[in-house]
Design a protein around this motif. Structure first.
Motif, PDB file in Angstrom:
ATOM      1  N   LEU A   9       0.829  -1.206   0.000  1.00 47.15           N
ATOM      2  CA  LEU A   9       0.000   0.000   0.000  1.00 47.15           C
ATOM      3  C   LEU A   9       0.860   1.252   0.000  1.00 47.15           C
ATOM      4  CD1 LEU A   9      -2.805   1.307   0.199  1.00 47.15           C
ATOM      5  CD2 LEU A   9      -2.572   1.173   2.686  1.00 47.15           C
ATOM      6  N   VAL A  10       1.887   1.295   0.809  1.00 40.95           N
ATOM      7  CA  VAL A  10       2.792   2.453   0.865  1.00 40.95           C
ATOM      8  C   VAL A  10       3.503   2.624  -0.476  1.00 40.95           C
ATOM      9  CG1 VAL A  10       4.892   3.358   1.929  1.00 40.95           C
ATOM     10  CG2 VAL A  10       3.104   2.386   3.357  1.00 40.95           C
ATOM     11  N   GLU A  11       3.956   1.518  -1.047  1.00 38.56           N
ATOM     12  CA  GLU A  11       4.629   1.563  -2.341  1.00 38.56           C
ATOM     13  C   GLU A  11       3.690   2.092  -3.434  1.00 38.56           C
ATOM     14  OE1 GLU A  11       5.753  -2.097  -4.712  1.00 38.56           O
ATOM     15  OE2 GLU A  11       7.645  -1.579  -3.685  1.00 38.56           O
ATOM     16  N   ALA A  12       2.436   1.648  -3.424  1.00 36.35           N
ATOM     17  CA  ALA A  12       1.456   2.101  -4.415  1.00 36.35           C
ATOM     18  C   ALA A  12       1.147   3.585  -4.232  1.00 36.35           C
ATOM     19  CB  ALA A  12       0.180   1.275  -4.304  1.00 36.35           C
ATOM     20  N   LEU A  13       0.994   4.030  -2.994  1.00 31.73           N
ATOM     21  CA  LEU A  13       0.719   5.449  -2.744  1.00 31.73           C
ATOM     22  C   LEU A  13       1.901   6.328  -3.141  1.00 31.73           C
ATOM     23  CD1 LEU A  13      -1.192   5.325   0.668  1.00 31.73           C
ATOM     24  CD2 LEU A  13      -2.116   5.854  -1.593  1.00 31.73           C
ATOM     25  N   THR A  14       3.104   5.850  -2.897  1.00 28.92           N
ATOM     26  CA  THR A  14       4.305   6.599  -3.288  1.00 28.92           C
ATOM     27  C   THR A  14       4.382   6.742  -4.801  1.00 28.92           C
ATOM     28  OG1 THR A  14       5.468   5.776  -1.337  1.00 28.92           O
ATOM     29  CG2 THR A  14       6.810   6.708  -3.087  1.00 28.92           C
ATOM     30  N   SER A  15       4.165   5.660  -5.515  1.00 31.00           N
ATOM     31  CA  SER A  15       4.221   5.728  -6.981  1.00 31.00           C
ATOM     32  C   SER A  15       3.087   6.587  -7.535  1.00 31.00           C
ATOM     33  CB  SER A  15       4.198   4.331  -7.598  1.00 31.00           C
ATOM     34  OG  SER A  15       2.987   3.682  -7.309  1.00 31.00           O
ATOM     35  N   LEU A  16       1.922   6.552  -6.907  1.00 30.81           N
ATOM     36  CA  LEU A  16       0.812   7.410  -7.329  1.00 30.81           C
ATOM     37  C   LEU A  16       1.160   8.878  -7.117  1.00 30.81           C
ATOM     38  CD1 LEU A  16      -2.144   7.732  -8.290  1.00 30.81           C
ATOM     39  CD2 LEU A  16      -2.793   7.641  -5.876  1.00 30.81           C
ATOM     40  N   THR A  17       1.754   9.196  -5.974  1.00 32.23           N
ATOM     41  CA  THR A  17       2.149  10.575  -5.684  1.00 32.23           C
ATOM     42  C   THR A  17       3.185  11.067  -6.681  1.00 32.23           C
ATOM     43  OG1 THR A  17       1.722  10.196  -3.342  1.00 32.23           O
ATOM     44  CG2 THR A  17       3.048  12.104  -3.899  1.00 32.23           C
ATOM     45  N   ILE A  18       4.178  10.245  -6.958  1.00 31.07           N
ATOM     46  CA  ILE A  18       5.213  10.626  -7.929  1.00 31.07           C
ATOM     47  C   ILE A  18       4.603  10.825  -9.309  1.00 31.07           C
ATOM     48  CG2 ILE A  18       7.272   9.798  -9.135  1.00 31.07           C
ATOM     49  CD1 ILE A  18       8.091   8.487  -6.459  1.00 31.07           C
ATOM     50  N   SER A  19       3.705   9.942  -9.717  1.00 29.49           N
ATOM     51  CA  SER A  19       3.049  10.068 -11.025  1.00 29.49           C
ATOM     52  C   SER A  19       2.228  11.350 -11.111  1.00 29.49           C
ATOM     53  CB  SER A  19       2.140   8.871 -11.285  1.00 29.49           C
ATOM     54  OG  SER A  19       2.873   7.689 -11.309  1.00 29.49           O
ATOM     55  N   LEU A  20       1.494  11.671 -10.056  1.00 25.81           N
ATOM     56  CA  LEU A  20       0.697  12.902 -10.050  1.00 25.81           C
ATOM     57  C   LEU A  20       1.579  14.138 -10.099  1.00 25.81           C
ATOM     58  CD1 LEU A  20      -2.132  11.998  -7.521  1.00 25.81           C
ATOM     59  CD2 LEU A  20      -2.305  12.218 -10.012  1.00 25.81           C
ATOM     60  N   MET A  21       2.712  14.104  -9.411  1.00 24.69           N
ATOM     61  CA  MET A  21       3.634  15.244  -9.457  1.00 24.69           C
ATOM     62  C   MET A  21       4.212  15.425 -10.860  1.00 24.69           C
ATOM     63  SD  MET A  21       5.551  14.947  -5.730  1.00 24.69           S
ATOM     64  CE  MET A  21       7.079  15.477  -6.422  1.00 24.69           C
TER      65      MET A  21
END
Length: 92
Positions: A9-21
């Motif tokens: 879950l943390v890994e998915a949220l991190t990649s989502l945040t990076i993608s949105l940025m």
């Protein structure tokens, strides 16, 4: 080995945040580039209008190009075009 679902879950949220940025920064850069292109287009059109007035004295002083109104005037020895609160001028 047992995988922890919290780590995924943390890994998915991190990649989502990076993608949105990345998407946000790219859209910001593209919009700034469009603004720059529009400014250059205005400038080129203004100088083109000045050249057309030099070639043909019967050109109208008010010209509309791509929903922008360009106002031409000659003041003493200066040719001037106004558009969207910008003034482009050439001295003769």
């Amino acid at each position: 080995m047992r995988k922890r679902s919290g780590f995924i879950l943390v890994e998915a949220l991190t990649s989502l945040t990076i993608s949105l940025m990345i998407i946000f920064m790219l859209s910001l850069c593209v919009s700034e580039q469009f603004k720059l292109i529009n400014q250059w287009e205005q400038r080129v059109n203004a100088h083109k209008i000045i050249l057309l007035h030099l070639e043909n004295s019967h050109m109208p002083n008010k010209v509309m190009i791509k929903n922008r109104i360009y106002y031409y005037q000659k003041i003493e020895n200066t040719y001037q075009v106004k558009v969207n609160n910008h003034v482009y001028q050439v001295k003769s």
